[in-house]
Design an enzyme around this catalytic site. Sequence first.
Site, PDB file in Angstrom:
ATOM      1  N   HIS A  54       0.903  -1.109  -0.081  1.00  0.00           N
ATOM      2  CA  HIS A  54      -0.120   0.070  -0.073  1.00  0.00           C
ATOM      3  C   HIS A  54       0.789   1.255  -0.170  1.00  0.00           C
ATOM      4  O   HIS A  54       0.332   2.247   0.386  1.00  0.00           O
ATOM      5  CB  HIS A  54      -1.130  -0.083   1.186  1.00  0.00           C
ATOM      6  CG  HIS A  54      -2.033  -1.140   1.253  1.00  0.00           C
ATOM      7  ND1 HIS A  54      -2.891  -1.730   2.121  1.00  0.00           N
ATOM      8  CD2 HIS A  54      -2.451  -1.639   0.068  1.00  0.00           C
ATOM      9  CE1 HIS A  54      -3.587  -2.698   1.667  1.00  0.00           C
ATOM     10  NE2 HIS A  54      -3.482  -2.745   0.516  1.00  0.00           N
TER      11      HIS A  54
ATOM     12  N   GLY B 115      -1.638  -9.192  12.604  1.00  0.00           N
ATOM     13  CA  GLY B 115      -2.351  -8.009  12.670  1.00  0.00           C
ATOM     14  C   GLY B 115      -2.870  -7.149  11.566  1.00  0.00           C
ATOM     15  O   GLY B 115      -2.733  -6.153  11.476  1.00  0.00           O
TER      16      GLY B 115
ATOM     17  N   ASN C 140      -3.072 -12.405  16.334  1.00  0.00           N
ATOM     18  CA  ASN C 140      -4.228 -11.294  16.270  1.00  0.00           C
ATOM     19  C   ASN C 140      -4.948 -11.322  17.503  1.00  0.00           C
ATOM     20  O   ASN C 140      -5.465 -12.474  17.680  1.00  0.00           O
ATOM     21  CB  ASN C 140      -5.186 -11.349  15.208  1.00  0.00           C
ATOM     22  CG  ASN C 140      -5.854 -10.079  15.174  1.00  0.00           C
ATOM     23  OD1 ASN C 140      -6.265  -9.420  16.231  1.00  0.00           O
ATOM     24  ND2 ASN C 140      -6.132  -9.649  13.957  1.00  0.00           N
TER      25      ASN C 140
ATOM     26  N   ALA D  74       1.362  -8.724  18.921  1.00  0.00           N
ATOM     27  CA  ALA D  74       2.472  -9.306  18.314  1.00  0.00           C
ATOM     28  C   ALA D  74       3.776  -9.267  18.770  1.00  0.00           C
ATOM     29  O   ALA D  74       4.781  -9.926  18.682  1.00  0.00           O
ATOM     30  CB  ALA D  74       2.715  -8.310  16.945  1.00  0.00           C
TER      31      ALA D  74
HETATM   32  N1  APR Z   1      -1.002  -7.266  17.973  1.00  0.00           N
HETATM   33  C1  APR Z   1      -1.474  -8.113  16.693  1.00  0.00           C
HETATM   34  N2  APR Z   1      -2.543  -7.657  16.230  1.00  0.00           N
HETATM   35  C2  APR Z   1      -3.079  -6.338  16.635  1.00  0.00           C
HETATM   36  C3  APR Z   1      -3.047  -5.753  17.571  1.00  0.00           C
HETATM   37  C4  APR Z   1      -1.468  -6.174  18.252  1.00  0.00           C
HETATM   38  N3  APR Z   1      -0.980  -5.469  19.228  1.00  0.00           N
HETATM   39  N4  APR Z   1      -3.440  -4.588  17.864  1.00  0.00           N
HETATM   40  C5  APR Z   1      -4.737  -4.687  17.068  1.00  0.00           C
HETATM   41  N5  APR Z   1      -4.445  -5.893  16.288  1.00  0.00           N
HETATM   42  C6  APR Z   1      -5.456  -6.289  15.185  1.00  0.00           C
HETATM   43  C7  APR Z   1      -6.939  -6.050  15.309  1.00  0.00           C
HETATM   44  O1  APR Z   1      -7.397  -7.034  16.148  1.00  0.00           O
HETATM   45  C8  APR Z   1      -7.179  -6.011  13.694  1.00  0.00           C
HETATM   46  O2  APR Z   1      -7.540  -7.214  13.484  1.00  0.00           O
HETATM   47  O3  APR Z   1      -5.160  -5.660  14.179  1.00  0.00           O
HETATM   48  C9  APR Z   1      -5.898  -5.667  12.986  1.00  0.00           C
HETATM   49  C10 APR Z   1      -6.147  -4.057  12.352  1.00  0.00           C
HETATM   50  O4  APR Z   1      -7.030  -4.371  11.558  1.00  0.00           O
HETATM   51  P1  APR Z   1      -6.982  -2.874  10.412  1.00  0.00           P
HETATM   52  O5  APR Z   1      -7.396  -1.813  11.455  1.00  0.00           O
HETATM   53  O6  APR Z   1      -8.222  -3.280   9.550  1.00  0.00           O
HETATM   54  O7  APR Z   1      -5.806  -2.748   9.701  1.00  0.00           O
HETATM   55  P2  APR Z   1      -5.460  -3.597   8.477  1.00  0.00           P
HETATM   56  O8  APR Z   1      -5.845  -4.902   8.515  1.00  0.00           O
HETATM   57  O9  APR Z   1      -3.953  -3.287   8.106  1.00  0.00           O
HETATM   58  O10 APR Z   1      -5.929  -2.826   7.074  1.00  0.00           O
HETATM   59  C11 APR Z   1      -5.702  -3.168   5.628  1.00  0.00           C
HETATM   60  O11 APR Z   1      -6.986  -0.909   5.101  1.00  0.00           O
HETATM   61  O12 APR Z   1      -7.423   1.100   5.566  1.00  0.00           O
HETATM   62  C12 APR Z   1      -6.529   0.239   4.572  1.00  0.00           C
HETATM   63  O13 APR Z   1      -4.888   0.490   3.403  1.00  0.00           O
HETATM   64  C13 APR Z   1      -5.158   0.525   4.906  1.00  0.00           C
HETATM   65  O14 APR Z   1      -3.467  -1.279   4.894  1.00  0.00           O
HETATM   66  C14 APR Z   1      -4.471  -0.867   5.264  1.00  0.00           C
HETATM   67  C15 APR Z   1      -5.688  -2.047   4.892  1.00  0.00           C
END
Ligand code: APR
Length: 243
Positions: free
Chosen positions: A116, A187, A213, A231
Amino acid sequence: MPAAALSHWRDFRNIVLFTGAGLSAECGVPTYRGVGGIWREYNYQDYACQRAFDRDPMQVLDFHELRRTKVRSCAPHAGHAHIRAMQAEHPGIHVITQNIDGLLQRAGVVVAAELHGSLWRLRCPVHGIRDDLAVGAYAHRHCPDCPPDRAPWLRPDITWFEDAVNEAVFEHAAMLVDDAELFVGIGTSGAVWPAAGFAERARQRGARMVEINPENNEASALYGQHIRLPASTALPEAFPIGG
Ligand code: APR
């Protein structure tokens, strides 16, 4: 409950670590959809799509400066350091990230694919991609290599909503996923495509599927093993090194 260690992780020839915003959460970088998530506070239609940039580039650049400033105030955690240590021990650790914050790279991790884009690069329609590693505020908002009287706005080199992912980056990542014997989702909510398709792709090719996660999410069913820990704790426990 400690993570069930994959003490034999080195036996897997090719391992893909597929990371999302949750990997950066413990550093203080907000995720997108979780509690305090960026898209809960900001509407992407105003801050993170080409239409918004065409309409109001200043507002979009201000928003991304805020994110740069936040990320700069944060530091990688033990989980990032552990991934670097795993790469030092095993040449087959391939990191594919959805994150644009650059924290993996700051921890010395070799990132195979930044799906991204990055907060630390900008695009000029004439001169292409340029790095902007200034702390927080952009060094330039208009291309300094273009004649000042018609220098275009510089666009963050980020895959925004409604954008296509860079094809070469995607194809490279897909090739690594196809070879993966172990696929570890770290994550990510698995909510955004086409990146979210990599877990299913790896599973269909018979990869061992492990999710790191703290929470269950729409992609969790694709994984055979769930490590419900943050993580920074899960990585050292699940992938023991030394001792
Ligand atoms: N360790 C591991 N996982 C975690 C932690 C942690 N400390 N804290 C939160 N999480 C998890 C949450 O439970 C959730 O499932 O990380 C995840 C984050 O999800 P999103 O906020 O949806 O982020 P992501 O999956 O990276 O989003 C994908 O969406 O907005 C677009 O381009 C943006 O790259 C991004 C894409």
